[in-house]
Design a protein around this motif. Structure first.
Motif, short mmCIF file in Angstrom:
data_model
loop_
_atom_site.label_atom_id
_atom_site.label_comp_id
_atom_site.label_asym_id
_atom_site.label_seq_id
_atom_site.Cartn_x
_atom_site.Cartn_y
_atom_site.Cartn_z
N GLY A 14 0.80 -1.21 0.00
CA GLY A 14 0.00 0.00 0.00
C GLY A 14 0.83 1.26 0.00
N MET A 15 2.16 1.14 -0.07
CA MET A 15 3.04 2.30 -0.08
C MET A 15 3.94 2.24 -1.31
N PRO A 16 3.41 2.54 -2.48
CA PRO A 16 4.15 2.37 -3.72
C PRO A 16 5.44 3.17 -3.81
N TYR A 21 11.97 -0.70 -8.01
CA TYR A 21 12.25 -1.38 -9.28
C TYR A 21 11.13 -1.24 -10.32
N THR A 22 10.08 -0.50 -10.01
CA THR A 22 8.97 -0.38 -10.94
C THR A 22 9.41 0.19 -12.28
N LYS A 23 10.22 1.21 -12.27
CA LYS A 23 10.64 1.88 -13.51
C LYS A 23 12.05 1.46 -13.94
N ASN A 24 12.58 0.42 -13.36
CA ASN A 24 13.91 -0.06 -13.74
C ASN A 24 13.78 -1.00 -14.94
N PHE A 25 14.31 -0.60 -16.09
CA PHE A 25 14.26 -1.44 -17.29
C PHE A 25 15.66 -1.72 -17.83
N ARG A 26 16.67 -1.62 -16.95
CA ARG A 26 18.03 -1.98 -17.36
C ARG A 26 18.11 -3.50 -17.48
N ASN A 43 14.23 -9.36 -19.23
CA ASN A 43 13.56 -9.61 -20.51
C ASN A 43 12.06 -9.90 -20.33
N ALA A 44 11.66 -10.32 -19.14
CA ALA A 44 10.26 -10.66 -18.87
C ALA A 44 9.53 -9.52 -18.16
N LYS A 45 10.20 -8.40 -17.96
CA LYS A 45 9.60 -7.27 -17.25
C LYS A 45 8.82 -6.40 -18.23
N PHE A 46 7.71 -5.85 -17.78
CA PHE A 46 6.94 -4.93 -18.61
C PHE A 46 6.29 -3.87 -17.74
N THR A 50 1.15 -0.03 -13.15
CA THR A 50 0.84 -0.13 -11.72
C THR A 50 2.05 0.39 -10.97
N GLU A 51 1.98 0.40 -9.69
CA GLU A 51 3.09 0.90 -8.87
C GLU A 51 4.10 -0.17 -8.50
#
Length: 122
Positions: A14-16, A21-26, A43-46, A50-51
């Motif tokens: 409940g505390m996003p 790592y939500t916006k980590n796409f390295r 490679n499986a992250k998208f 969501t938060e």
């Protein structure tokens, strides 16, 4: 010995803002913060809009699932196969949450506190 998941995870639900790592796409690999087992490849992250960090699949022998039934809802918990720690939830809404990959379907919504990221250095 307590691991960081026991200490941090209850405060992150409940505390996003704690979801680092939500916006980590390295490129790299996400490991369990409790036992260092390999759980997810970048490679499986998208971006599921969501938060929480979202993945379409886990690495082989990385994640187990446990069905739990509440008052009116069924949830599927994601557990590390190495240490049985609760690392997040599994949903069947990957396609509707923005995954455009041909293998889209499941969405592993994972707590950042349950993960350590190891960046590829090549």
């Amino acid at each position: 010995m307590l691991t960081k998941i026991y200490i941090i995870k209850p405060f992150l639900q409940g505390m996003p803002e704690g979801e680092i790592y939500t916006k980590n796409f390295r490129p790299g690999i996400y490991k369990c913060s409790g036992c260092a087992r390999r759980l997810f490849s970048s490679n499986a992250k998208f971006d599921a809009r969501t938060e929480w960090p979202s993945f379409r699949r886990a690495v082989d022998n990385g994640v187990n699932m446990r069905l739990e039934y509440g008052a009116k809802v069924k949830t599927v918990k994601a557990l590390c196969l190495g240490c049985d720690k609760h690392i997040g939830y599994i949903f069947e809404d990957g396609k509707t949450c923005g995954d455009t990959h041909p293998d889209a379907g499941k969405r592993y919504s994972i707590f950042s506190a349950a993960l350590n990221f190891e960046e590829n250095r090549s």
